[in-house]
Design a protein around this motif. Structure first.
Motif, PDB file in Angstrom:
ATOM      1  N   UNK A   1      85.447  37.541  54.049  1.00  0.00           N
ATOM      2  CA  UNK A   1      84.122  37.814  54.598  1.00  0.00           C
ATOM      3  C   UNK A   1      83.012  37.394  53.654  1.00  0.00           C
ATOM      4  N   UNK A   2      83.218  37.602  52.358  1.00  0.00           N
ATOM      5  CA  UNK A   2      82.235  37.184  51.363  1.00  0.00           C
ATOM      6  C   UNK A   2      82.078  35.667  51.368  1.00  0.00           C
ATOM      7  N   UNK A   3      83.204  34.957  51.433  1.00  0.00           N
ATOM      8  CA  UNK A   3      83.140  33.487  51.480  1.00  0.00           C
ATOM      9  C   UNK A   3      82.362  33.017  52.701  1.00  0.00           C
ATOM     10  N   UNK A   4      82.574  33.683  53.825  1.00  0.00           N
ATOM     11  CA  UNK A   4      81.849  33.329  55.056  1.00  0.00           C
ATOM     12  C   UNK A   4      80.356  33.586  54.892  1.00  0.00           C
ATOM     13  N   UNK A   5      80.008  34.739  54.334  1.00  0.00           N
ATOM     14  CA  UNK A   5      78.594  35.065  54.132  1.00  0.00           C
ATOM     15  C   UNK A   5      77.916  34.099  53.171  1.00  0.00           C
ATOM     16  N   UNK A   6      78.682  33.538  52.247  1.00  0.00           N
ATOM     17  CA  UNK A   6      78.138  32.624  51.247  1.00  0.00           C
ATOM     18  C   UNK A   6      78.195  31.161  51.689  1.00  0.00           C
ATOM     19  N   UNK A   7      78.416  30.946  52.993  1.00  0.00           N
ATOM     20  CA  UNK A   7      78.364  29.616  53.608  1.00  0.00           C
ATOM     21  C   UNK A   7      79.451  28.652  53.118  1.00  0.00           C
ATOM     22  N   UNK A   8      80.620  29.171  52.778  1.00  0.00           N
ATOM     23  CA  UNK A   8      81.738  28.268  52.531  1.00  0.00           C
ATOM     24  C   UNK A   8      82.127  27.609  53.851  1.00  0.00           C
ATOM     25  N   UNK A   9      82.590  26.369  53.805  1.00  0.00           N
ATOM     26  CA  UNK A   9      83.000  25.690  55.034  1.00  0.00           C
ATOM     27  C   UNK A   9      84.169  26.444  55.665  1.00  0.00           C
ATOM     28  N   UNK A  10      84.193  26.474  56.976  1.00  0.00           N
ATOM     29  CA  UNK A  10      85.235  27.236  57.664  1.00  0.00           C
ATOM     30  C   UNK A  10      86.625  26.661  57.396  1.00  0.00           C
ATOM     31  N   UNK A  11      86.728  25.362  57.218  1.00  0.00           N
ATOM     32  CA  UNK A  11      88.030  24.777  56.891  1.00  0.00           C
ATOM     33  C   UNK A  11      88.556  25.310  55.563  1.00  0.00           C
ATOM     34  N   UNK A  12      87.685  25.391  54.573  1.00  0.00           N
ATOM     35  CA  UNK A  12      88.112  25.888  53.255  1.00  0.00           C
ATOM     36  C   UNK A  12      88.391  27.390  53.317  1.00  0.00           C
ATOM     37  N   UNK A  13      87.621  28.117  54.119  1.00  0.00           N
ATOM     38  CA  UNK A  13      87.904  29.544  54.281  1.00  0.00           C
ATOM     39  C   UNK A  13      89.296  29.741  54.869  1.00  0.00           C
ATOM     40  N   UNK A  14      89.650  28.950  55.862  1.00  0.00           N
ATOM     41  CA  UNK A  14      90.968  29.103  56.472  1.00  0.00           C
ATOM     42  C   UNK A  14      92.072  28.697  55.508  1.00  0.00           C
ATOM     43  N   UNK A  15      91.830  27.670  54.697  1.00  0.00           N
ATOM     44  CA  UNK A  15      92.802  27.300  53.666  1.00  0.00           C
ATOM     45  C   UNK A  15      93.026  28.481  52.720  1.00  0.00           C
ATOM     46  N   UNK A  16      91.934  29.112  52.302  1.00  0.00           N
ATOM     47  CA  UNK A  16      92.028  30.250  51.394  1.00  0.00           C
ATOM     48  C   UNK A  16      92.732  31.417  52.080  1.00  0.00           C
ATOM     49  N   UNK A  17      92.420  31.641  53.341  1.00  0.00           N
ATOM     50  CA  UNK A  17      93.063  32.718  54.094  1.00  0.00           C
ATOM     51  C   UNK A  17      94.569  32.553  54.114  1.00  0.00           C
ATOM     52  N   UNK A  18      95.042  31.364  54.456  1.00  0.00           N
ATOM     53  CA  UNK A  18      96.491  31.125  54.525  1.00  0.00           C
ATOM     54  C   UNK A  18      97.128  31.268  53.146  1.00  0.00           C
ATOM     55  N   UNK A  19      96.408  30.855  52.124  1.00  0.00           N
ATOM     56  CA  UNK A  19      96.927  30.977  50.765  1.00  0.00           C
ATOM     57  C   UNK A  19      97.099  32.456  50.383  1.00  0.00           C
ATOM     58  N   UNK A  20      96.079  33.262  50.656  1.00  0.00           N
ATOM     59  CA  UNK A  20      96.158  34.690  50.348  1.00  0.00           C
ATOM     60  C   UNK A  20      97.287  35.350  51.136  1.00  0.00           C
ATOM     61  N   UNK A  21      97.392  35.027  52.414  1.00  0.00           N
ATOM     62  CA  UNK A  21      98.441  35.616  53.239  1.00  0.00           C
ATOM     63  C   UNK A  21      99.826  35.260  52.702  1.00  0.00           C
TER      64      UNK A  21
END
Length: 217
Positions: free
Chosen positions: A99-119
């Motif tokens: 959520x912080x990454x989203x609020x800080x305007x990270x690209x959605x593609x990179x957010x999803x990459x990070x999400x899958x990595x964390x999971x």
């Protein structure tokens, strides 16, 4: 004991701390070894302390954040303490990271990459998720701020005027709208509490039933 990780998440003021404390106390009552990481704990193992950020639209900041988050989560999973007791973590997966990454305007593609990595990293600890969803974000913010008073409302949330609540409602509705499909699509045991009427005694029973705490030994 098999590794067990209980994640608690949702928007600010949604009842995550109340939930985490209730689980922690129930586990103690059952004499089950556990640790509860409150989001505001000092020396939190998943919090970034050594850098402030401007915007994740700046590629260097975004990539530094991603690398740091992946390292923190990897170190967390590899800590032997989390292999020998139940671990309860509030806010660190969604509110304070994705959520912080989203609020800080990270690209959605990179957010999803990070999400899958964390999971993928967390999968080693058999995660379970309790997510508190707000049906009416602005109404919830007004309710929780009235309940908690000026220290929370102004000091922590920066809400002073009626317009502030309207804008905060829009802001967090958008954030929750992005996060919630990720929550739904994560293929782990999960309990989604649609917090509409604030019936926390009932929610607590649902949580204990979901976690099968009453039957734990």
């Amino acid at each position: 004991m098999n590794s067990r990780l209980i994640l608690i998440d949702g928007m600010p003021g949604s009842g995550k701390s109340t939930t985490g404390l209730a689980i922690h106390e129930q586990l103690n009552n059952l004499n089950i070894a556990n640790v509860f990481y409150h989001e505001l704990d000092d020396h939190h193992p998943l919090r970034i302390y050594d850098r402030q950020f401007t915007s994740f639209s700046i590629v260097e900041e975004a990539e530094w954040f991603i690398a740091k988050v992946e390292q923190l989560f990897t170190d967390f999973v590899n800590n032997p303490i989390h292999r020998h007791q139940i671990t309860i973590v509030e806010s660190s997966t969604f509110q304070n990271t994705i959520g912080f990454a989203y609020n800080m305007q990270m690209s959605e593609d990179r957010i999803m990459d990070l999400t899958y990595s964390i999971q993928n990293i967390l999968s080693a600890l058999n995660p379970e998720l309790i997510y508190v969803y707000q049906d009416n974000v602005e109404k919830h913010l007004r309710w929780i701020c009235d309940l908690r008073g000026p220290e929370f409302t102004q000091g922590r949330c920066g809400l002073y005027t009626d317009d502030d609540f309207v804008e905060a409602g829009k802001f967090w509705t958008k954030n929750q709208g992005f996060i919630f499909p990720i929550v739904q699509n994560w293929d782990i045991p999960k309990l989604i509490l649609r917090n509409k009427e604030y019936k926390w005694n009932e929610y607590k029973l649902q949580i204990f039933d979901f976690l099968k705490l009453a039957d734990s030994k």
